[in-house]
Design a protein around this motif. Structure first.
Motif, PDB file in Angstrom:
ATOM      1  N   VAL A 254      -1.331  13.186 -11.118  1.00  0.00           N
ATOM      2  CA  VAL A 254      -1.119  13.169  -9.676  1.00  0.00           C
ATOM      3  C   VAL A 254      -0.236  11.960  -9.365  1.00  0.00           C
ATOM      4  O   VAL A 254      -0.639  10.819  -9.593  1.00  0.00           O
ATOM      5  CB  VAL A 254      -2.455  13.073  -8.909  1.00  0.00           C
ATOM      6  CG1 VAL A 254      -2.190  12.926  -7.403  1.00  0.00           C
ATOM      7  CG2 VAL A 254      -3.314  14.296  -9.176  1.00  0.00           C
ATOM      8  N   LEU A 255       0.978  12.221  -8.883  1.00  0.00           N
ATOM      9  CA  LEU A 255       1.930  11.156  -8.556  1.00  0.00           C
ATOM     10  C   LEU A 255       2.029  11.061  -7.034  1.00  0.00           C
ATOM     11  O   LEU A 255       2.412  12.024  -6.370  1.00  0.00           O
ATOM     12  CB  LEU A 255       3.297  11.476  -9.163  1.00  0.00           C
ATOM     13  CG  LEU A 255       4.385  10.405  -9.050  1.00  0.00           C
ATOM     14  CD1 LEU A 255       3.965   9.130  -9.761  1.00  0.00           C
ATOM     15  CD2 LEU A 255       5.701  10.915  -9.620  1.00  0.00           C
ATOM     16  N   LEU A 256       1.650   9.912  -6.498  1.00  0.00           N
ATOM     17  CA  LEU A 256       1.554   9.721  -5.055  1.00  0.00           C
ATOM     18  C   LEU A 256       2.733   8.911  -4.545  1.00  0.00           C
ATOM     19  O   LEU A 256       2.943   7.763  -4.977  1.00  0.00           O
ATOM     20  CB  LEU A 256       0.246   8.994  -4.713  1.00  0.00           C
ATOM     21  CG  LEU A 256      -1.048   9.732  -5.069  1.00  0.00           C
ATOM     22  CD1 LEU A 256      -2.244   8.788  -4.928  1.00  0.00           C
ATOM     23  CD2 LEU A 256      -1.236  10.946  -4.182  1.00  0.00           C
ATOM     24  N   ASN A 257       3.499   9.499  -3.634  1.00  0.00           N
ATOM     25  CA  ASN A 257       4.578   8.759  -2.995  1.00  0.00           C
ATOM     26  C   ASN A 257       3.993   7.798  -1.969  1.00  0.00           C
ATOM     27  O   ASN A 257       2.853   7.946  -1.534  1.00  0.00           O
ATOM     28  CB  ASN A 257       5.544   9.726  -2.312  1.00  0.00           C
ATOM     29  CG  ASN A 257       6.978   9.242  -2.389  1.00  0.00           C
ATOM     30  OD1 ASN A 257       7.218   8.047  -2.578  1.00  0.00           O
ATOM     31  ND2 ASN A 257       7.924  10.143  -2.235  1.00  0.00           N
ATOM     32  N   ARG A 258       4.770   6.770  -1.605  1.00  0.00           N
ATOM     33  CA  ARG A 258       4.321   5.749  -0.661  1.00  0.00           C
ATOM     34  C   ARG A 258       2.995   5.140  -1.125  1.00  0.00           C
ATOM     35  O   ARG A 258       2.045   4.971  -0.367  1.00  0.00           O
ATOM     36  CB  ARG A 258       4.202   6.333   0.750  1.00  0.00           C
ATOM     37  CG  ARG A 258       5.501   6.944   1.254  1.00  0.00           C
ATOM     38  CD  ARG A 258       5.337   7.586   2.622  1.00  0.00           C
ATOM     39  NE  ARG A 258       5.062   6.566   3.645  1.00  0.00           N
ATOM     40  CZ  ARG A 258       5.993   5.824   4.253  1.00  0.00           C
ATOM     41  NH1 ARG A 258       7.280   5.983   3.914  1.00  0.00           N
ATOM     42  NH2 ARG A 258       5.670   4.943   5.165  1.00  0.00           N
ATOM     43  N   CYS A 259       2.947   4.800  -2.400  1.00  0.00           N
ATOM     44  CA  CYS A 259       1.727   4.258  -3.005  1.00  0.00           C
ATOM     45  C   CYS A 259       2.109   3.247  -4.074  1.00  0.00           C
ATOM     46  O   CYS A 259       2.990   3.507  -4.899  1.00  0.00           O
ATOM     47  CB  CYS A 259       0.902   5.393  -3.612  1.00  0.00           C
ATOM     48  SG  CYS A 259      -0.625   4.852  -4.421  1.00  0.00           S
ATOM     49  N   GLY A 260       1.421   2.114  -4.062  1.00  0.00           N
ATOM     50  CA  GLY A 260       1.668   1.076  -5.041  1.00  0.00           C
ATOM     51  C   GLY A 260       0.689   1.131  -6.200  1.00  0.00           C
ATOM     52  O   GLY A 260       0.367   2.200  -6.708  1.00  0.00           O
ATOM     53  N   HIS A 261       0.173  -0.033  -6.594  1.00  0.00           N
ATOM     54  CA  HIS A 261      -0.641  -0.148  -7.801  1.00  0.00           C
ATOM     55  C   HIS A 261      -2.110   0.172  -7.564  1.00  0.00           C
ATOM     56  O   HIS A 261      -2.849   0.387  -8.513  1.00  0.00           O
ATOM     57  CB  HIS A 261      -0.505  -1.577  -8.347  1.00  0.00           C
ATOM     58  CG  HIS A 261      -0.997  -1.760  -9.750  1.00  0.00           C
ATOM     59  ND1 HIS A 261      -0.545  -1.008 -10.813  1.00  0.00           N
ATOM     60  CD2 HIS A 261      -1.916  -2.626 -10.274  1.00  0.00           C
ATOM     61  CE1 HIS A 261      -1.151  -1.395 -11.924  1.00  0.00           C
ATOM     62  NE2 HIS A 261      -1.991  -2.365 -11.626  1.00  0.00           N
ATOM     63  N   TRP A 262      -2.539   0.197  -6.296  1.00  0.00           N
ATOM     64  CA  TRP A 262      -3.944   0.408  -5.969  1.00  0.00           C
ATOM     65  C   TRP A 262      -4.144   1.749  -5.287  1.00  0.00           C
ATOM     66  O   TRP A 262      -4.503   1.824  -4.110  1.00  0.00           O
ATOM     67  CB  TRP A 262      -4.453  -0.709  -5.063  1.00  0.00           C
ATOM     68  CG  TRP A 262      -4.635  -2.025  -5.741  1.00  0.00           C
ATOM     69  CD1 TRP A 262      -4.793  -2.262  -7.072  1.00  0.00           C
ATOM     70  CD2 TRP A 262      -4.696  -3.312  -5.109  1.00  0.00           C
ATOM     71  NE1 TRP A 262      -4.948  -3.597  -7.317  1.00  0.00           N
ATOM     72  CE2 TRP A 262      -4.891  -4.265  -6.128  1.00  0.00           C
ATOM     73  CE3 TRP A 262      -4.593  -3.734  -3.793  1.00  0.00           C
ATOM     74  CZ2 TRP A 262      -4.987  -5.635  -5.855  1.00  0.00           C
ATOM     75  CZ3 TRP A 262      -4.692  -5.090  -3.521  1.00  0.00           C
ATOM     76  CH2 TRP A 262      -4.893  -6.029  -4.545  1.00  0.00           C
ATOM     77  N   ALA A 263      -3.953   2.839  -6.015  1.00  0.00           N
ATOM     78  CA  ALA A 263      -4.099   4.169  -5.422  1.00  0.00           C
ATOM     79  C   ALA A 263      -5.493   4.370  -4.846  1.00  0.00           C
ATOM     80  O   ALA A 263      -5.666   5.042  -3.821  1.00  0.00           O
ATOM     81  CB  ALA A 263      -3.807   5.244  -6.470  1.00  0.00           C
ATOM     82  N   GLN A 264      -6.496   3.800  -5.494  1.00  0.00           N
ATOM     83  CA  GLN A 264      -7.884   4.000  -5.043  1.00  0.00           C
ATOM     84  C   GLN A 264      -8.157   3.349  -3.693  1.00  0.00           C
ATOM     85  O   GLN A 264      -9.131   3.715  -3.016  1.00  0.00           O
ATOM     86  CB  GLN A 264      -8.869   3.487  -6.107  1.00  0.00           C
ATOM     87  CG  GLN A 264      -9.037   1.992  -6.169  1.00  0.00           C
ATOM     88  CD  GLN A 264      -7.976   1.281  -6.994  1.00  0.00           C
ATOM     89  OE1 GLN A 264      -6.943   1.851  -7.334  1.00  0.00           O
ATOM     90  NE2 GLN A 264      -8.235   0.026  -7.329  1.00  0.00           N
ATOM     91  N   LEU A 265      -7.325   2.397  -3.275  1.00  0.00           N
ATOM     92  CA  LEU A 265      -7.479   1.763  -1.970  1.00  0.00           C
ATOM     93  C   LEU A 265      -6.468   2.304  -0.960  1.00  0.00           C
ATOM     94  O   LEU A 265      -6.815   2.579   0.190  1.00  0.00           O
ATOM     95  CB  LEU A 265      -7.323   0.239  -2.097  1.00  0.00           C
ATOM     96  CG  LEU A 265      -8.390  -0.487  -2.920  1.00  0.00           C
ATOM     97  CD1 LEU A 265      -8.102  -1.983  -2.961  1.00  0.00           C
ATOM     98  CD2 LEU A 265      -9.782  -0.246  -2.350  1.00  0.00           C
ATOM     99  N   GLU A 266      -5.223   2.454  -1.403  1.00  0.00           N
ATOM    100  CA  GLU A 266      -4.188   2.923  -0.480  1.00  0.00           C
ATOM    101  C   GLU A 266      -4.379   4.373  -0.056  1.00  0.00           C
ATOM    102  O   GLU A 266      -4.026   4.759   1.059  1.00  0.00           O
ATOM    103  CB  GLU A 266      -2.802   2.750  -1.115  1.00  0.00           C
ATOM    104  CG  GLU A 266      -2.327   1.320  -1.182  1.00  0.00           C
ATOM    105  CD  GLU A 266      -0.817   1.216  -1.297  1.00  0.00           C
ATOM    106  OE1 GLU A 266      -0.133   1.357  -0.272  1.00  0.00           O
ATOM    107  OE2 GLU A 266      -0.331   1.018  -2.424  1.00  0.00           O
ATOM    108  N   HIS A 267      -4.898   5.192  -0.937  1.00  0.00           N
ATOM    109  CA  HIS A 267      -5.124   6.613  -0.649  1.00  0.00           C
ATOM    110  C   HIS A 267      -6.564   6.962  -0.993  1.00  0.00           C
ATOM    111  O   HIS A 267      -6.828   7.898  -1.745  1.00  0.00           O
ATOM    112  CB  HIS A 267      -4.141   7.474  -1.446  1.00  0.00           C
ATOM    113  CG  HIS A 267      -2.709   7.259  -1.073  1.00  0.00           C
ATOM    114  ND1 HIS A 267      -2.055   8.047  -0.154  1.00  0.00           N
ATOM    115  CD2 HIS A 267      -1.806   6.323  -1.475  1.00  0.00           C
ATOM    116  CE1 HIS A 267      -0.810   7.625  -0.005  1.00  0.00           C
ATOM    117  NE2 HIS A 267      -0.630   6.577  -0.801  1.00  0.00           N
TER     118      HIS A 267
END
Length: 282
Positions: A254-267
């Motif tokens: 799963v590749l998330l745009n508008r997302c940095g190193h902390w996918a679990q927090l940002e999304h």
């Protein structure tokens, strides 16, 4: 029941370390493993994930040795997070668990899935490196994010930590004063952790160093594998997860745009839904 930091706080004893962790929920064990940044803990890396995942699972967020309230790594104790994780699972009576690892936690999760496949039911990585050459992303040294991370170890002040939080996130609204101060305080309270990491960076006994010798064994991973990566990760380029996807037979990305190193927090909401569904359906 409300999930709180202190209400979920626990300790376990392994051969070489007193390990602090958070635990909530019942069901199949899901072990959350944080990254290597100064001030990282099981709680502040996964505060938005523990409660939602605990609705259907026994969720355990660990402070690995050298971070949070756990003991520091030294030459005497060793720096093998994989051996420590297996001993920790033994202490909690867990035979097999879903491992969910961010960055350094992903290194530990991947390495454990190779070296102890019988202990890993599912493998989930977020922003994790994968051994091998990068073809599409810059190489030849530390990434921007890793450079800032090392600077924050040397300067864990709020200003140094602010630069770290900003490089970790795509959405700068998440780089709040509260998060900056929490990470700075957690790092500054344990200066021995900071020195321990700087002393172990690149150390031959470190499990991170050993990880990059496992490139030829990535394809041995038999656990169902989910790689989650931010398109805008400035610490570990998403090409690493593409390589993991290409090598592990039972894998998805799963590749998330508008997302940095902390996918679990940002999304967080999407992350929680994807991970819970992945564990349920595999």
């Amino acid at each position: 029941m409300e999930i709180t930091e202190e209400g979920t706080s626990r300790y376990a004893r392994t051969k070489n370390f007193r390990i602090h962790y958070h635990e909530a929920g019942e069901g199949h064990p899901v072990v959350l493993l944080h990254g290597s940044g100064p001030g990282a803990t099981g709680w502040n890396n996964f505060r938005d994930n523990i409660g939602p995942l605990a609705r259907d699972h026994r969720v355990i967020a660990v402070d690995m040795p050298g971070w949070g309230r756990s003991d520091t790594q030294t030459d005497e104790t060793g720096r093998d997070h994989i051996a420590t994780l297996v001993e920790f699972l033994d202490e909690l009576g867990i035979e097999r668990a879903a491992l969910v690892g961010n960055s350094m936690g992903g290194v530990t999760s991947i390495s454990t899935a190779i070296r102890h496949p019988e202990r890993v039911s599912h493998l989930v990585t977020m922003g994790a490196p994968c051994p091998g050459p990068n073809l599409f992303s810059p190489g030849g040294g530390l990434s921007e994010g890793m450079t800032v991370l090392l600077e924050a170890y040397r300067d864990p002040s709020p200003e140094g930590m602010r630069r770290l939080v900003q490089v970790m996130c795509f959405d700068q609204a998440l780089a709040t004063e509260e998060l900056t101060e929490t990470r700075s305080r957690a790092a500054s309270e344990r200066p021995e952790h900071l020195q321990g990491f700087l002393g172990s960076f690149g150390h031959p006994s470190s499990s991170i160093t050993a990880f990059f010798e496992l490139g030829s064994r990535i394809a041995e991973i038999g656990a169902p594998t989910l790689a989650i990566h931010g398109r805008d990760d400035r610490v570990v380029h998403f090409e690493n997860s593409l390589r993991l996807l290409g090598l592990v037979p039972d894998s998805r990305l799963v590749l998330l745009n508008r997302c940095g190193h902390w996918a679990q927090l940002e999304h967080a909401r999407e992350f929680n839904s994807i991970v819970a569904g992945f564990i349920r359906d595999h």
